[in-house]
Scaffold this active site. Structure first.
Site, mmCIF file in Angstrom:
data_model
loop_
_atom_site.group_PDB
_atom_site.id
_atom_site.type_symbol
_atom_site.label_atom_id
_atom_site.label_comp_id
_atom_site.label_asym_id
_atom_site.label_seq_id
_atom_site.Cartn_x
_atom_site.Cartn_y
_atom_site.Cartn_z
ATOM 1 N N ASP A 65 0.843 -1.196 0.000
ATOM 2 C CA ASP A 65 0.000 0.000 0.000
ATOM 3 C C ASP A 65 0.877 1.244 0.000
ATOM 4 O OD1 ASP A 65 -2.651 -0.651 0.017
ATOM 5 O OD2 ASP A 65 -3.042 0.062 2.051
ATOM 6 N N TYR A 67 2.011 4.754 1.650
ATOM 7 C CA TYR A 67 1.911 5.290 3.007
ATOM 8 C C TYR A 67 0.633 6.112 3.118
ATOM 9 C CZ TYR A 67 6.932 4.190 3.492
ATOM 10 O OH TYR A 67 8.142 3.555 3.556
ATOM 11 N N PHE A 78 7.911 2.287 -0.437
ATOM 12 C CA PHE A 78 8.897 2.453 0.636
ATOM 13 C C PHE A 78 9.516 3.854 0.688
ATOM 14 C CE2 PHE A 78 8.979 -2.191 -0.090
ATOM 15 C CZ PHE A 78 8.613 -2.614 1.181
ATOM 16 N N HIS A 187 9.581 -9.247 5.518
ATOM 17 C CA HIS A 187 9.383 -7.813 5.271
ATOM 18 C C HIS A 187 10.291 -6.983 6.182
ATOM 19 C CE1 HIS A 187 7.133 -3.987 5.006
ATOM 20 N NE2 HIS A 187 6.661 -4.464 3.871
#
Length: 220
Positions: A65, A67, A78, A187
């Protein structure tokens, strides 16, 4: 339908833009931007594609997704714009780069510099409602981004796909490992980073693979 996206991607995705699911998706997204606070800014929804044209893409990092906090999302997974505090996952990414390659933590979290070198920083879902993680999942974005990954995997060779976490790994299950390098680990989130993200050496492994195939290395 007319979609404003980088030209080399537009040529390959034009049929996708005519699919019924994509028309439904764009109707939903337009309505969301009209009535709610949505990230990233509309002009940056396809920023990853603008920065990493199809012909220049050599590494793909998959996120989930955007942020969902103010000022964070700008169309690259990221990544955050300069001046925005580093999210925990990005802090851990930079920490692993430091351990792997001996590089210092950058002064900001803007990963445009990676994208400009051919790193496609692709979220599975390209939009999100403010403060509501996952709010635009299962609306059609995942179908679209699956198609993007499939086009890359089928039309190019010697790509590096970096899949962090079970979501990204599942999304990349169909990639032909005989044509591409697929790097998987937990992750970088603080919830899972110590279960195998730290020490995965994905950044050095990426460059070793690119070097073996005569492809310019990424300056991480």
């Amino acid at each position: 339908m007319e979609v404003k996206i980088e030209e080399s991607w537009k040529r390959r995705l034009s049929n996708e833009f005519e699919e019924p699911y994509f028309h439904e998706l764009t109707d939903f997204v337009r309505q969301e931007y009209t009535t709610k606070q949505i990230f990233p800014p509309g002009k940056l929804i396809f920023h990853a594609f603008e920065q990493s044209p199809f012909d220049k893409t050599k590494v793909v990092i998959l996120g989930q997704d955007p942020y969902h906090g103010p000022g964070q999302a700008h169309g690259l997974c990221f990544s955050v714009p300069a001046g925005i505090d580093l999210p925990p996952s990005l802090q851990n990414i930079f920490k692993e780069i430091g351990e792997d390659l001996g590089l210092p933590t950058p002064s900001n979290g803007n990963l445009d510099r990676w994208a400009a070198q051919g790193v496609l920083l692709l979220n599975a879902t390209l939009t999100v409602q403010a403060n509501r993680a996952g709010s635009h999942q299962n609306k059609g974005w995942e179908i679209f981004t699956d198609r993007v990954i499939r086009i890359l995997a089928e039309e190019k060779e010697h790509l590096v796909f970096i899949l962090w976490g079970s979501f990204a790994q599942k999304k990349g299950e169909f990639i032909d490992r005989s044509r591409h390098l697929v790097l998987s680990s937990p992750h970088p989130s603080p919830l899972s980073s110590y279960r195998g993200f730290f020490g995965n050496k994905h950044f050095s492994k990426t460059n070793q693979y690119l070097e073996r195939h005569g492809i310019e290395l990424i300056q991480w």
